[in-house]
Structures are given as C-alpha cells and as structure tokens.
Design an enzyme around this catalytic site. Sequence first.
Site, PDB file in Angstrom:
ATOM      1  N   GLU A  56     -83.747  56.958  51.777  1.00 45.53           N
ATOM      2  CA  GLU A  56     -83.152  58.292  51.903  1.00 45.53           C
ATOM      3  C   GLU A  56     -82.742  58.630  53.330  1.00 45.53           C
ATOM      4  O   GLU A  56     -83.154  59.638  53.886  1.00 45.53           O
ATOM      5  CB  GLU A  56     -84.100  59.347  51.350  1.00 45.53           C
ATOM      6  CG  GLU A  56     -84.405  59.135  49.885  1.00 45.53           C
ATOM      7  CD  GLU A  56     -85.326  60.196  49.302  1.00 45.53           C
ATOM      8  OE1 GLU A  56     -85.740  61.110  50.042  1.00 45.53           O
ATOM      9  OE2 GLU A  56     -85.635  60.092  48.110  1.00 45.53           O
ATOM     10  N   ASN A 111     -82.387  52.377  49.977  1.00 44.49           N
ATOM     11  CA  ASN A 111     -82.528  53.123  48.732  1.00 44.49           C
ATOM     12  C   ASN A 111     -82.196  54.591  48.958  1.00 44.49           C
ATOM     13  O   ASN A 111     -82.591  55.172  49.976  1.00 44.49           O
ATOM     14  CB  ASN A 111     -83.974  52.976  48.239  1.00 44.49           C
ATOM     15  CG  ASN A 111     -84.185  53.534  46.842  1.00 44.49           C
ATOM     16  OD1 ASN A 111     -83.428  53.233  45.933  1.00 44.49           O
ATOM     17  ND2 ASN A 111     -85.223  54.328  46.664  1.00 44.49           N
ATOM     18  N   ASP A 122     -84.814  58.480  35.778  1.00 40.04           N
ATOM     19  CA  ASP A 122     -85.339  59.323  34.718  1.00 40.04           C
ATOM     20  C   ASP A 122     -84.230  60.292  34.317  1.00 40.04           C
ATOM     21  O   ASP A 122     -83.264  60.484  35.045  1.00 40.04           O
ATOM     22  CB  ASP A 122     -86.634  60.063  35.099  1.00 40.04           C
ATOM     23  CG  ASP A 122     -86.586  60.711  36.470  1.00 40.04           C
ATOM     24  OD1 ASP A 122     -85.488  61.060  36.945  1.00 40.04           O
ATOM     25  OD2 ASP A 122     -87.650  60.886  37.078  1.00 40.04           O
ATOM     26  N   GLU A 157     -85.164  54.319  40.368  1.00 37.97           N
ATOM     27  CA  GLU A 157     -86.091  55.414  40.046  1.00 37.97           C
ATOM     28  C   GLU A 157     -85.563  56.257  38.887  1.00 37.97           C
ATOM     29  O   GLU A 157     -85.681  57.478  38.886  1.00 37.97           O
ATOM     30  CB  GLU A 157     -86.313  56.306  41.273  1.00 37.97           C
ATOM     31  CG  GLU A 157     -86.825  55.591  42.501  1.00 37.97           C
ATOM     32  CD  GLU A 157     -87.071  56.503  43.685  1.00 37.97           C
ATOM     33  OE1 GLU A 157     -87.222  57.735  43.473  1.00 37.97           O
ATOM     34  OE2 GLU A 157     -87.111  56.015  44.817  1.00 37.97           O
ATOM     35  N   HIS A 204     -82.021  59.670  39.500  1.00 41.64           N
ATOM     36  CA  HIS A 204     -82.696  60.822  38.904  1.00 41.64           C
ATOM     37  C   HIS A 204     -81.593  61.723  38.353  1.00 41.64           C
ATOM     38  O   HIS A 204     -80.915  62.422  39.104  1.00 41.64           O
ATOM     39  CB  HIS A 204     -83.527  61.566  39.946  1.00 41.64           C
ATOM     40  CG  HIS A 204     -84.670  60.771  40.478  1.00 41.64           C
ATOM     41  ND1 HIS A 204     -85.784  60.481  39.727  1.00 41.64           N
ATOM     42  CD2 HIS A 204     -84.883  60.203  41.694  1.00 41.64           C
ATOM     43  CE1 HIS A 204     -86.641  59.764  40.456  1.00 41.64           C
ATOM     44  NE2 HIS A 204     -86.108  59.583  41.645  1.00 41.64           N
TER      45      HIS A 204
END
Length: 647
Positions: free
Chosen positions: A327, A370, A436, A434, A405
């Site tokens: 990030e 990432n 979801d 990651e 996400h």
Amino acid sequence: MRLTPTRAVLALLTAAALTAPALIAAAPVAAADPTPVAVVTSEFEDGTAQDWTARGAAVVAPSDAVAHGGTGSLAVTARAATWQGPMLDVLGRFTLGTQYTISAWVRLADGAAADSARLSVERRSAGVAAYDQVVGNTAVTAGGWVNLTGRYTLATEVDFLSVYVETANTTGSFFLDDVSISYVPAQPIQTDIPSVRDVVTEFPVGAAITAAETVGVHGQLLAKHFASVTPGNALKWDATEPSENTFRYTEADPLIAYAKAHGMAVRGHTLVWHNQTPAWVFTDEAGAPMTATAANKELLLARLTNHIRNVAAHYGTDIAVWDVVNEVIDESQADGLRRSQWYAITGLDYIRTAFTVAREVAPHAKLFINDYNTNVPAKRDALFNLVSKLRAEGVPIDGVGHQMHVNVDWPTVAETEAMLQKFVPLGLEQQITEMDVSIYRNNSETFPAPPADRLLQQAYVYRDMFALFREYAGEITSVTLWGLADDNTWLDTFPVTRKDAPLLFDTTLQAKQAYWGVVDPSRISPSSSPSASASASASPAPGGGCAVSYRVTGSWPGGFQGDVTLTNLGRAALTGWSLSWSYADGQRITQAWNGTAAQTGAAVTVTNASWNGTVAPGGTVSFGFLASWTGANRAPTAFALNGVSCT
C-alpha cells in the site's frame, strides 16, 4: 483474532457495496443452527462479583447503582491506566478449536468522559503473554448501555486465559453487566462437495488465516478446499519484531507448520507497511519521533534491513512468495505516492532497500508489491508508473498484488480486466491477494441477516471474477481470499460495525451460493421470483442467420439477472457482433459481462468483448447482465444481429 487486511477501502466505499460475512443460504442448504451452550453467565444479581477480578490497580465490586437487566451490575473504579478493568479467568472453560461468542454490556459512570471500550482475551504460554482483540473500540457514554459482542477461538495450548474489558483513552469508572459466553456445537463440514483446489487448477486458490482456522472443523475445511495460506497478521512487523532486535515467531510458526503438513504453499504478508509497525521503528537514537534527516534515514533503512534479514531468513524456502511492500500508492498525490513515515524519512529508498534485501535473503522467492483498489484507473496507473520506474532501475520486483476487496456492485468485470491488462506489458506475475465480496453497497446499510438477493448477486460476482481470472491464467499465478469463512472476517468491524458475509462459506462453515459461483455456477439457485424467457431464430438463409436464447436466471424485488446465448446459423464466421432488442416494461440494464451493453430508452445493444468477437458457423457466444424492473418483466420478442432481424 480478526484478519486485518492491508488497506483502507476509501474509493471502494464510494463506488459500491462491500461484501459482508453473514449467514447465507447454501446449495445444498445447511441444517439450522443448534442451540447455543452457555459457558459463562454473569448477571450480578446475587450481590457478588461472580468470579470477576481486577487487572492492575482497578477495583471491581457488585453495585445496584445502575443495571442493564435486573437490579445489579459490576462497578469498575480506581483505574490508574486504560488497560485496568475487570477480568474473568476462563482457563478450563474454553476448549481448543471451539468458537465462543462473548457478549458484554458496558456503561460509563456518571461524570465520566465519553470513551471507547473494547473486549479482549489475554493468553499465556510458558510465561509469554499474547493479547487477542475480540471486539474493537466501541463508543461508550454514561447515557446508556452499549453491547460488545464478538467471536473467539482458542487455537493454542495455554496455561493462562482470561477475558477482559478495557477503555481506549480515559481511566474513568464504568459498569459491566449481563456477560454471556456460549458456543454452538460445530457442524461437520460438507465432505461430499467438490474441493475448490481440485476444481480451480489454473492457479492455487488460498485463504488468509489466523491460528483459529487451523484447528477443529476450521482446519478440516481449510485443508479440503485451499492450496495455499496467507498468515493474516502473524508476519506483520508488530507480531514479528515488537521491540527492536527482539524477534518473535510464536504466532506465525504454527501457521507455517500447518501449511507444510498439509502440502500448502505460503504467501508471506508483509515485510513493510505503514500500519501495524511499532512506534519504535520511527524513533531516532534519542527516542524522539524521527524527522527527515540524513542520520534518521540511515537508521531507518538499517532497521528495515535488519528486520527483513531476520524474518525472511527465519522462514527460508518455507515461504515462496512475499508481499515485500504494501500500500505505497496514494492516487490523490500528484506523484501517486503515499506520504507515510517511510516515505517522509527515506523517499523511495525504503522500497528499493526492501526489495533488494529480500532478494539477497530469499533468492528463491517471488517478490510482490501489493495494493488495494488497483481497479481504480488513477491508482492502477500510479502503481504501474512506480513499478515501471523501479524495475528500470533494476529493483527486483517479480509481481503485482491486487487485493480485490470488492462488493456486490463494484467493480465491473471490464474494470477488473483493464486492471489486469495494464500490467501485462511489464511481463510480471499478477496475483489476487486479499479478495472478498461485501454484501453491502454503502456504509449506511445494515441487515439483520444477509438478504437472498445480495447473496445471489455475490455468487454471480464470484462466478464472473473467477471466470475472468481463469481466462488470464497465463498472467495470474495465485488467488487468495481474505478469510476462510464468514465467522471471521475483518468486514464485521470495517468500515462500520455490522455483520458481513463476504466469503465462500457461511458462519457454520457450510457452502454458500458464492462457493457454487466458483466451483459450479450451474448450481447457483436463483429465487423463483418473476422470470421470463424467450427465443428467436432465423432460417439459415444463404447469407447467414441467427438464433437467440434469452433467459431470466434470477429475479428479486427491483432487479433480475439475464443470460443470452447467440448462435451463428450462417455459413461464415462472425468477426464481430452486435445484438439488439427492446424492452416493453421499462427494464434497465445496469451491468453486463462478456459483452458491452448500451441502452437508450427501451433499446438495448450489446457488442462483443475483445476476446469473443469471433463466432464460427454453428458456434455460440453467451453473455450475461444485471437489470432493474418494476411491475412487469416481459422478455423481448425480437432480436437483431448486426442490424439484421433474427425474428
């Protein structure tokens, strides 16, 4: 312990819904939940503290001044620090691998300043203490009772175990009442359904985990379905080097051992991040906060080098992929770079150093950068520019991680494909790190139980995203979901506290519609709400002809999903197609996949995507869409292919 992802979902929240973990209908449908079994009930109605004691200098005593239920509560006074408060010894009451629901009611004493309360568990093994947060900071006042409820699974052998309540900022007195701890006997996992790892063979599919996901039925579910794991928190700096040059691997080692025992790959997450980094990292030689000086830059990079050399070396070849930096992009900045403490002190040198040292220590490993919201063009482009620049300098970046996400409405498949396409020219590996899918569209929504239409939408999102990922199997080398099941998801508390249901398995570890979206989309079970179907065909005239099948595959109040299959009945291949029709009842298409939809009034036109424009004689092409409807939802009665009627 909740999995804490490495990002804040800012752009995503304004764009659409985050998929939230909650009870979700499965196919096949799981049995109803068994009755909870009570382990602790503290109502404080008998004039005693009911085994609750004090941490530190605090004083706990029964009180009848206020009560949540009945006439008694527990008063907590004389606190000299925020961590001091009530605690209950639960050693011997909790069993390994069982998930407990812990609920407590808290109210500040009259005159106490407003604060936040949280509920946690302290555990010790061989004298080493660890603290697991069950419920995060929750606003409390003297004006009323506030409930703290969360789930906790004991995943390691301990010789000390206690539940406690503390505050975040002040040391005022407060009251505790109606504490309950219970568990629901675990349902067995479904062993007669396909394993995700056996169905999706183009790349490994993994899950982010805590220790709780490696024991009992959770461990069985993880081993059955997933080919890789990502320790969600256990490899972050605060877990592995809490104080300078004191390295601790007690959280991560059991997770790596579990993966090795079950033949799973491990993604290391993460060596450098602006969050979950201890404060000491950014203090100077005198212990003061660092400022941007040459001496502080040298010290900070030395600490970074030492950290990576120790952590990456400790795991050696057990970890084949590392998220080296996390990030670092902020698209609101002119140069696209996050103004973290790392950047303020070192500029880009912390990124250069991290990758260079990681390559030296772990030459076998693939090294990733990432980030989140990389399907937002500004963020995607800023990351692309940074990676291009650093690789041109010789910085050993092997891959780009897209967190993904997302939610039931955002992003589109086209936006996600554009994200992947952007990095193809760099020749890097790409991984979904990651993922979801929240059931919520915005921060104001909350549901007592996940609505069937949201779960259906979620299943289609998983279906379409995995279909896209599999098309890009030459670029994507791993897909990781940010959690195992809906009983442990960070989205329960972020961006607001509410029960979400973002994963493939529900809170009882049973397969959801989302699971079938990945494994076998034909088994997604739409509702039996209003549906329509139509078909039209033209005779195979000498120049061509077409057949169209239009089906409503799912419907819910105000919305529906459609699938369209076009068959080329001509003698020549189509080298591009445009299918059009009109609606009679005001339906509006809101999203499409495997094609690009445009609508003007009632008239709809869908054109081919970049990969499916060619249709051989006798061949078919299919696309799908989501649309809105009110009142009626009649199917179109006529279709035209490239301007020529199919009716």
